[in-house]
Design a protein around this motif. Structure first.
Motif, PDB file in Angstrom:
ATOM      1  N   GLY A   1       0.812  -1.208   0.000  1.00 23.61           N
ATOM      2  CA  GLY A   1       0.000   0.000   0.000  1.00 23.61           C
ATOM      3  C   GLY A   1       0.848   1.262   0.000  1.00 23.61           C
ATOM      4  N   THR A   2       1.919   1.242   0.764  1.00 26.17           N
ATOM      5  CA  THR A   2       2.803   2.406   0.809  1.00 26.17           C
ATOM      6  C   THR A   2       3.474   2.630  -0.539  1.00 26.17           C
ATOM      7  OG1 THR A   2       3.219   1.999   3.146  1.00 26.17           O
ATOM      8  CG2 THR A   2       4.778   3.423   2.000  1.00 26.17           C
ATOM      9  N   ALA A   3       3.942   1.555  -1.150  1.00 28.77           N
ATOM     10  CA  ALA A   3       4.576   1.675  -2.463  1.00 28.77           C
ATOM     11  C   ALA A   3       3.581   2.194  -3.497  1.00 28.77           C
ATOM     12  CB  ALA A   3       5.139   0.329  -2.897  1.00 28.77           C
ATOM     13  N   GLY A   4       2.356   1.710  -3.464  1.00 22.03           N
ATOM     14  CA  GLY A   4       1.333   2.179  -4.387  1.00 22.03           C
ATOM     15  C   GLY A   4       0.975   3.635  -4.168  1.00 22.03           C
ATOM     16  N   THR A   5       0.917   4.043  -2.913  1.00 23.46           N
ATOM     17  CA  THR A   5       0.597   5.435  -2.602  1.00 23.46           C
ATOM     18  C   THR A   5       1.700   6.373  -3.074  1.00 23.46           C
ATOM     19  OG1 THR A   5      -0.681   4.730  -0.685  1.00 23.46           O
ATOM     20  CG2 THR A   5      -0.002   7.032  -0.748  1.00 23.46           C
TER      21      THR A   5
ATOM     22  N   THR B   1       3.915   5.789  -5.435  1.00 23.89           N
ATOM     23  CA  THR B   1       3.894   5.772  -6.897  1.00 23.89           C
ATOM     24  C   THR B   1       2.766   6.653  -7.432  1.00 23.89           C
ATOM     25  OG1 THR B   1       4.788   3.532  -6.908  1.00 23.89           O
ATOM     26  CG2 THR B   1       3.737   4.293  -8.932  1.00 23.89           C
ATOM     27  N   GLY B   2       1.588   6.525  -6.846  1.00 22.58           N
ATOM     28  CA  GLY B   2       0.459   7.355  -7.264  1.00 22.58           C
ATOM     29  C   GLY B   2       0.717   8.827  -7.050  1.00 22.58           C
ATOM     30  N   LEU B   3       1.361   9.159  -5.947  1.00 20.90           N
ATOM     31  CA  LEU B   3       1.680  10.556  -5.669  1.00 20.90           C
ATOM     32  C   LEU B   3       2.655  11.102  -6.705  1.00 20.90           C
ATOM     33  CD1 LEU B   3       1.293  12.959  -3.760  1.00 20.90           C
ATOM     34  CD2 LEU B   3       3.240  12.090  -2.451  1.00 20.90           C
ATOM     35  N   ILE B   4       3.677  10.340  -7.016  1.00 18.44           N
ATOM     36  CA  ILE B   4       4.661  10.777  -8.015  1.00 18.44           C
ATOM     37  C   ILE B   4       4.009  10.939  -9.381  1.00 18.44           C
ATOM     38  CG2 ILE B   4       6.751  10.096  -9.268  1.00 18.44           C
ATOM     39  CD1 ILE B   4       7.696   8.825  -6.587  1.00 18.44           C
TER      40      ILE B   4
ATOM     41  N   LEU C   1      -4.108   4.486  -6.643  1.00 17.87           N
ATOM     42  CA  LEU C   1      -3.117   3.416  -6.759  1.00 17.87           C
ATOM     43  C   LEU C   1      -2.812   2.768  -5.408  1.00 17.87           C
ATOM     44  CD1 LEU C   1      -0.586   4.941  -9.295  1.00 17.87           C
ATOM     45  CD2 LEU C   1      -2.265   3.157  -9.707  1.00 17.87           C
ATOM     46  N   GLY C   2      -2.870   3.545  -4.345  1.00 17.94           N
ATOM     47  CA  GLY C   2      -2.506   3.036  -3.025  1.00 17.94           C
ATOM     48  C   GLY C   2      -3.515   2.064  -2.437  1.00 17.94           C
TER      49      GLY C   2
ATOM     50  N   ILE D   1      -4.943  -3.537  -0.794  1.00 17.67           N
ATOM     51  CA  ILE D   1      -5.849  -4.688  -0.794  1.00 17.67           C
ATOM     52  C   ILE D   1      -5.152  -5.919  -1.347  1.00 17.67           C
ATOM     53  CG2 ILE D   1      -7.968  -5.599  -1.834  1.00 17.67           C
ATOM     54  CD1 ILE D   1      -9.084  -2.695  -1.617  1.00 17.67           C
ATOM     55  N   VAL D   2      -4.444  -5.749  -2.454  1.00 15.00           N
ATOM     56  CA  VAL D   2      -3.707  -6.875  -3.038  1.00 15.00           C
ATOM     57  C   VAL D   2      -2.652  -7.374  -2.059  1.00 15.00           C
ATOM     58  CG1 VAL D   2      -2.092  -7.520  -4.872  1.00 15.00           C
ATOM     59  CG2 VAL D   2      -4.155  -6.257  -5.431  1.00 15.00           C
ATOM     60  N   GLY D   3      -1.959  -6.464  -1.405  1.00 15.91           N
ATOM     61  CA  GLY D   3      -0.951  -6.853  -0.425  1.00 15.91           C
ATOM     62  C   GLY D   3      -1.549  -7.631   0.738  1.00 15.91           C
ATOM     63  N   ALA D   4      -2.716  -7.215   1.201  1.00 17.15           N
ATOM     64  CA  ALA D   4      -3.380  -7.918   2.300  1.00 17.15           C
ATOM     65  C   ALA D   4      -3.815  -9.315   1.877  1.00 17.15           C
ATOM     66  CB  ALA D   4      -4.586  -7.122   2.780  1.00 17.15           C
ATOM     67  N   VAL D   5      -4.347  -9.437   0.676  1.00 12.11           N
ATOM     68  CA  VAL D   5      -4.793 -10.749   0.193  1.00 12.11           C
ATOM     69  C   VAL D   5      -3.607 -11.685  -0.010  1.00 12.11           C
ATOM     70  CG1 VAL D   5      -5.859 -11.935  -1.773  1.00 12.11           C
ATOM     71  CG2 VAL D   5      -6.921  -9.891  -0.841  1.00 12.11           C
ATOM     72  N   VAL D   6      -2.565 -11.195  -0.656  1.00 12.34           N
ATOM     73  CA  VAL D   6      -1.382 -12.034  -0.896  1.00 12.34           C
ATOM     74  C   VAL D   6      -0.732 -12.422   0.430  1.00 12.34           C
ATOM     75  CG1 VAL D   6       0.945 -12.043  -1.889  1.00 12.34           C
ATOM     76  CG2 VAL D   6      -0.973 -11.171  -3.212  1.00 12.34           C
ATOM     77  N   GLY D   7      -0.623 -11.478   1.342  1.00  9.64           N
ATOM     78  CA  GLY D   7      -0.037 -11.779   2.654  1.00  9.64           C
ATOM     79  C   GLY D   7      -0.853 -12.804   3.426  1.00  9.64           C
ATOM     80  N   SER D   8      -2.169 -12.694   3.350  1.00  9.33           N
ATOM     81  CA  SER D   8      -3.032 -13.666   4.031  1.00  9.33           C
ATOM     82  C   SER D   8      -2.893 -15.059   3.426  1.00  9.33           C
ATOM     83  CB  SER D   8      -4.487 -13.222   3.953  1.00  9.33           C
ATOM     84  OG  SER D   8      -4.664 -12.026   4.653  1.00  9.33           O
ATOM     85  N   LEU D   9      -2.837 -15.125   2.104  1.00  6.55           N
ATOM     86  CA  LEU D   9      -2.687 -16.426   1.443  1.00  6.55           C
ATOM     87  C   LEU D   9      -1.348 -17.077   1.773  1.00  6.55           C
ATOM     88  CD1 LEU D   9      -4.210 -15.684  -2.074  1.00  6.55           C
ATOM     89  CD2 LEU D   9      -5.175 -17.114  -0.274  1.00  6.55           C
ATOM     90  N   VAL D  10      -0.294 -16.292   1.759  1.00  2.96           N
ATOM     91  CA  VAL D  10       1.023 -16.838   2.089  1.00  2.96           C
ATOM     92  C   VAL D  10       1.059 -17.280   3.548  1.00  2.96           C
ATOM     93  CG1 VAL D  10       3.464 -16.242   2.377  1.00  2.96           C
ATOM     94  CG2 VAL D  10       2.254 -15.564   0.310  1.00  2.96           C
ATOM     95  N   GLY D  11       0.512 -16.474   4.439  1.00  3.53           N
ATOM     96  CA  GLY D  11       0.481 -16.847   5.854  1.00  3.53           C
ATOM     97  C   GLY D  11      -0.334 -18.103   6.110  1.00  3.53           C
TER      98      GLY D  11
END
Length: 59
Positions: free
Chosen positions: A2-6, A8-11, A28-29, A34-44
Motif C-alpha cells: 500500500g505504501t509503495a502504491g501510494t 507511486t500514485g503521488l509521483i 493506486l494506493g 488490498i492486493v498486499g493484504a490478500v497475498v499476505g493472508s494467502l502466504v500466511g
C-alpha cells in the motif's frame, strides 16, 4: 504494498496534474494495499497449513 502504491500514485499524480495528485495516490494506493493484504493472508495461511501438516506427519 500500500505504501509503495501510494508513493507511486503521488509521483505520477504530481507529474501529470498536481492539483489531483492526492486522488492518484489513493487510486493506486488502496488497490495495492488490498492486493498486499490478500497475498499476505494467502502466504500466511499456506505456511501455517504446511507447518500443521508437517507436525502431524512427524508423530
Amino acid at each position: 504494498m500500500g505504501t509503495a502504491g501510494t508513493v507511486t500514485g503521488l509521483i505520477v499524480g504530481l507529474t501529470v496534474y498536481a492539483p489531483t495528485a492526492w486522488f492518484a495516490a489513493a487510486e493506486l494506493g488502496l488497490p495495492a494495499a488490498i492486493v498486499g493484504a490478500v497475498v499476505g493472508s494467502l502466504v500466511g495461511a499456506t505456511l501455517a497449513a504446511r507447518k500443521a501438516i508437517r507436525r502431524r506427519t512427524r508423530r
